[in-house]
Design a protein around this motif. Structure first.
Motif, PDB file in Angstrom:
ATOM      1  N   LYS A  87      32.851  48.432  31.617  1.00 36.11           N
ATOM      2  CA  LYS A  87      33.547  48.508  32.899  1.00 36.11           C
ATOM      3  C   LYS A  87      32.837  49.457  33.856  1.00 36.11           C
ATOM      4  CE  LYS A  87      38.117  47.247  31.147  1.00 36.11           C
ATOM      5  NZ  LYS A  87      39.530  47.652  30.929  1.00 36.11           N
ATOM      6  N   ARG A  88      32.202  50.493  33.319  1.00 35.00           N
ATOM      7  CA  ARG A  88      31.447  51.400  34.176  1.00 35.00           C
ATOM      8  C   ARG A  88      30.212  50.712  34.750  1.00 35.00           C
ATOM      9  NH1 ARG A  88      32.915  55.551  30.417  1.00 35.00           N
ATOM     10  NH2 ARG A  88      30.994  55.201  29.238  1.00 35.00           N
ATOM     11  N   GLU A  89      29.617  49.796  33.993  1.00 38.56           N
ATOM     12  CA  GLU A  89      28.447  49.053  34.468  1.00 38.56           C
ATOM     13  C   GLU A  89      28.821  48.010  35.514  1.00 38.56           C
ATOM     14  OE1 GLU A  89      25.309  49.353  33.954  1.00 38.56           O
ATOM     15  OE2 GLU A  89      25.241  50.813  32.332  1.00 38.56           O
ATOM     16  N   LEU A  90      30.087  47.636  35.531  1.00 38.80           N
ATOM     17  CA  LEU A  90      30.531  46.575  36.432  1.00 38.80           C
ATOM     18  C   LEU A  90      30.780  47.141  37.827  1.00 38.80           C
ATOM     19  CD1 LEU A  90      31.142  43.617  36.629  1.00 38.80           C
ATOM     20  CD2 LEU A  90      33.463  44.049  35.857  1.00 38.80           C
ATOM     21  N   LYS A  91      29.709  47.329  38.551  1.00 34.31           N
ATOM     22  CA  LYS A  91      29.786  47.862  39.907  1.00 34.31           C
ATOM     23  C   LYS A  91      28.832  47.061  40.787  1.00 34.31           C
ATOM     24  CE  LYS A  91      26.489  51.401  38.449  1.00 34.31           C
ATOM     25  NZ  LYS A  91      26.263  52.850  38.247  1.00 34.31           N
ATOM     26  N   VAL A 127      35.287  39.375  38.076  1.00 32.27           N
ATOM     27  CA  VAL A 127      35.191  40.836  38.091  1.00 32.27           C
ATOM     28  C   VAL A 127      36.556  41.457  37.811  1.00 32.27           C
ATOM     29  CG1 VAL A 127      34.687  42.836  39.529  1.00 32.27           C
ATOM     30  CG2 VAL A 127      33.223  40.816  39.660  1.00 32.27           C
ATOM     31  N   ARG A 128      37.556  40.965  38.474  1.00 29.67           N
ATOM     32  CA  ARG A 128      38.913  41.476  38.248  1.00 29.67           C
ATOM     33  C   ARG A 128      39.382  41.167  36.832  1.00 29.67           C
ATOM     34  NH1 ARG A 128      44.319  39.836  41.813  1.00 29.67           N
ATOM     35  NH2 ARG A 128      45.815  41.069  40.580  1.00 29.67           N
ATOM     36  N   LEU A 129      39.029  39.973  36.335  1.00 34.38           N
ATOM     37  CA  LEU A 129      39.431  39.587  34.984  1.00 34.38           C
ATOM     38  C   LEU A 129      38.883  40.569  33.954  1.00 34.38           C
ATOM     39  CD1 LEU A 129      40.933  37.252  33.506  1.00 34.38           C
ATOM     40  CD2 LEU A 129      38.705  36.156  33.216  1.00 34.38           C
ATOM     41  N   VAL A 130      37.618  40.940  34.093  1.00 28.09           N
ATOM     42  CA  VAL A 130      36.997  41.870  33.147  1.00 28.09           C
ATOM     43  C   VAL A 130      37.560  43.278  33.313  1.00 28.09           C
ATOM     44  CG1 VAL A 130      34.814  42.976  32.503  1.00 28.09           C
ATOM     45  CG2 VAL A 130      34.890  40.513  32.938  1.00 28.09           C
ATOM     46  N   ARG A 131      37.727  43.713  34.548  1.00 25.47           N
ATOM     47  CA  ARG A 131      38.223  45.067  34.782  1.00 25.47           C
ATOM     48  C   ARG A 131      39.628  45.277  34.236  1.00 25.47           C
ATOM     49  NH1 ARG A 131      36.246  46.356  41.006  1.00 25.47           N
ATOM     50  NH2 ARG A 131      34.211  47.261  40.471  1.00 25.47           N
ATOM     51  N   GLU A 132      40.451  44.250  34.306  1.00 24.57           N
ATOM     52  CA  GLU A 132      41.835  44.378  33.849  1.00 24.57           C
ATOM     53  C   GLU A 132      42.011  44.028  32.378  1.00 24.57           C
ATOM     54  OE1 GLU A 132      44.199  42.010  36.470  1.00 24.57           O
ATOM     55  OE2 GLU A 132      43.941  43.372  38.197  1.00 24.57           O
ATOM     56  N   GLY A 182      25.850  45.459  48.411  1.00 26.59           N
ATOM     57  CA  GLY A 182      26.995  44.943  49.160  1.00 26.59           C
ATOM     58  C   GLY A 182      28.172  44.712  48.231  1.00 26.59           C
ATOM     59  N   ASP A 183      28.662  43.472  48.212  1.00 27.99           N
ATOM     60  CA  ASP A 183      29.772  43.127  47.319  1.00 27.99           C
ATOM     61  C   ASP A 183      29.315  42.195  46.209  1.00 27.99           C
ATOM     62  OD1 ASP A 183      29.244  40.959  48.856  1.00 27.99           O
ATOM     63  OD2 ASP A 183      31.323  40.506  49.384  1.00 27.99           O
TER      64      ASP A 183
END
Length: 221
Positions: A92-96, A78-83, A100-101
């Motif tokens: 990135k907007r879809e990546l939520k 998740v962090r790899l894609v966001r950065e 929960g987590d």
């Protein structure tokens, strides 16, 4: 066999020599049978092992056939894609989190580019329908992961298959519901020096498959 040796009481050196030779031959023959039986049992177990492994390997190719992954190769996808500046703002907007987590991300590790570590295939999906909105491949270089492939024409999904990258894009015709695409375009890529190169592609028409006509294939690349 030990009882036979105890009862043998030679009266002459010659008879003793013959008896000893006969007894030794019998012992050796018995040992040979035991060793042969043990060897046959061991070989059978070893032969059966790879057969089970092949069956498992064959089943694994439907979802990516990946190389063994060490703990040091695992990353925060998740962090790899966001950065990643290569990933679009829409993805990135879809990546939520969906609940929960839990993020709608599929991650696979395997050998695709021959780099210094396992390559990473990341698929970003929607929460509701699990539709692929972005597929990416990250290659390890100088201790960091760099984006070497992206596909953001939704619906899209990428996976590893025996050292190749297979990308599937579903095709919708006018009026098709989200759950029922008309077909799919499948493309296989191979790594060549510094990038992925299309090897071949084909089209599967779902309506033809239902009608018993099979799929239509067209090679590309």
């Amino acid at each position: 066999m030990r009882g036979g040796l105890t009862e043998a009481r030679p009266t002459t050196p010659v008879r003793g020599t013959v008896q000893a030779a006969t007894t030794a031959a019998a012992v050796l023959a018995a040992l040979a049978l035991v060793v042969s039986a043990c060897a046959a049992g061991g070989t059978g177990a070893r032969d059966e092992g790879p057969a089970r492994g092949d069956a498992v390997a064959g089943a694994a190719t439907a979802s990516p056939s990946a190389a063994p992954t060490e703990a040091s190769d695992r990353v925060d996808a998740v962090r790899l894609v966001r950065e990643d500046p290569v990933v679009s703002a829409e993805v990135k907007r879809e990546l939520k989190p969906c609940a929960g987590d839990e993020y709608p991300v599929d991650v696979s590790y395997g050998a695709l580019t021959g780099g210094s570590g396992n390559d990473i295939v990341v698929n970003v999906l929607t929460c509701g329908d699990a539709i692929g909105v972005g597929s990416y491949v990250y290659r390890k270089r100088d201790g960091r992961y760099e984006n070497v492939f992206k596909a953001e024409e939704s619906p899209v999904y990428a996976e590893l298959d025996r050292g190749a990258l297979v990308v599937t894009k579903q095709v919708y015709e006018k009026g098709d519901p989200v759950s029922s695409p008309s077909g799919e375009n499948v493309t296989t890529y191979r790594w060549a020096t510094d990038r992925f190169v299309e090897e071949y592609s084909w089209h599967n028409d779902y309506s033809s498959v239902v009608g018993g006509d099979g799929s239509t294939e067209s090679e590309g690349g």
